[in-house]
Scaffold this motif. Structure first.
Motif, short mmCIF file in Angstrom:
data_model
loop_
_atom_site.label_atom_id
_atom_site.label_comp_id
_atom_site.label_asym_id
_atom_site.label_seq_id
_atom_site.Cartn_x
_atom_site.Cartn_y
_atom_site.Cartn_z
N GLY A 24 33.37 -87.91 -0.29
CA GLY A 24 33.53 -88.55 -1.58
C GLY A 24 33.24 -87.66 -2.78
N HIS A 25 32.68 -86.49 -2.55
CA HIS A 25 32.32 -85.59 -3.65
C HIS A 25 33.10 -84.27 -3.62
N LEU A 26 33.96 -84.08 -2.63
CA LEU A 26 34.66 -82.80 -2.50
C LEU A 26 35.56 -82.49 -3.70
N ASN A 27 36.21 -83.50 -4.25
CA ASN A 27 37.09 -83.28 -5.40
C ASN A 27 36.34 -82.86 -6.66
N PHE A 28 35.03 -82.99 -6.65
CA PHE A 28 34.22 -82.60 -7.80
C PHE A 28 33.66 -81.19 -7.66
N GLY A 29 34.06 -80.46 -6.62
CA GLY A 29 33.64 -79.07 -6.45
C GLY A 29 32.25 -78.89 -5.87
N VAL A 30 31.80 -79.87 -5.10
CA VAL A 30 30.43 -79.79 -4.56
C VAL A 30 30.26 -78.57 -3.65
N MET A 31 31.30 -78.19 -2.91
CA MET A 31 31.17 -77.03 -2.01
C MET A 31 31.07 -75.73 -2.81
N ASN A 32 31.86 -75.64 -3.87
CA ASN A 32 31.78 -74.45 -4.71
C ASN A 32 30.40 -74.32 -5.35
N LEU A 33 29.87 -75.44 -5.81
CA LEU A 33 28.53 -75.43 -6.41
C LEU A 33 27.48 -75.05 -5.37
N LEU A 34 27.62 -75.56 -4.16
CA LEU A 34 26.67 -75.25 -3.10
C LEU A 34 26.66 -73.75 -2.81
N VAL A 35 27.84 -73.16 -2.63
CA VAL A 35 27.92 -71.72 -2.33
C VAL A 35 27.39 -70.90 -3.50
N ARG A 36 27.74 -71.30 -4.72
CA ARG A 36 27.23 -70.57 -5.89
C ARG A 36 25.71 -70.64 -5.94
N SER A 37 25.14 -71.80 -5.67
CA SER A 37 23.69 -71.96 -5.68
C SER A 37 23.03 -71.10 -4.61
N VAL A 38 23.64 -71.03 -3.44
CA VAL A 38 23.10 -70.20 -2.36
C VAL A 38 23.10 -68.73 -2.78
N VAL A 39 24.21 -68.27 -3.37
CA VAL A 39 24.30 -66.88 -3.81
C VAL A 39 23.23 -66.60 -4.87
N GLU A 40 23.06 -67.51 -5.82
CA GLU A 40 22.05 -67.31 -6.86
C GLU A 40 20.64 -67.25 -6.26
N GLN A 41 20.35 -68.14 -5.32
CA GLN A 41 19.03 -68.13 -4.68
C GLN A 41 18.81 -66.84 -3.88
N LEU A 42 19.83 -66.40 -3.17
CA LEU A 42 19.71 -65.15 -2.41
C LEU A 42 19.44 -63.98 -3.35
N ARG A 43 20.13 -63.93 -4.46
CA ARG A 43 19.93 -62.83 -5.41
C ARG A 43 18.51 -62.82 -5.96
N MET A 44 17.94 -64.00 -6.19
CA MET A 44 16.59 -64.08 -6.75
C MET A 44 15.50 -63.87 -5.69
N VAL A 45 15.64 -64.51 -4.54
CA VAL A 45 14.58 -64.54 -3.55
C VAL A 45 14.73 -63.45 -2.48
N HIS A 46 15.96 -63.09 -2.15
CA HIS A 46 16.23 -62.09 -1.11
C HIS A 46 17.25 -61.07 -1.63
#
Length: 94
Positions: A24-46
């Protein structure tokens, strides 16, 4: 929760084991946001992580379309047990 990811870290490589989003949330770009958030966290923490891997080569498949849609690009990597300076020298030869 509308999306989640299971991620394993292996030195300079992060491996996505599982990634799921609520239909129900795929059309709102939830997967893109998830991957972007993971990349941002990796850059900061690892910051040592240089690549994220998700499964295997998938040219011409729906999985391939999905992966490219959320920003993945195919590339070759070499995984070794060598010291970081040795692996950098090997990488530059390609």
């Amino acid at each position: 929760m509308v999306a989640y990811i299971t991620l394993y870290l292996f030195g300079e490589i992060a491996l996505i084991n599982q990634i799921l989003g609520h239909h129900g949330h795929l059309n709102f770009g939830v997967m893109n946001l998830l991957v972007r958030s993971v990349v941002e966290q990796l850059r900061m923490v690892h910051p040592q992580v240089r690549a994220i891997n998700y499964l295997y080569p998938d040219k011409g498949t729906s999985l391939g379309q999905f992966k490219r849609g959320i920003g993945f690009n195919p590339c070759r990597i070499m995984v070794t047990l060598a010291a970081p300076t040795a692996s950098q020298k090997i990488q530059h030869r390609f």
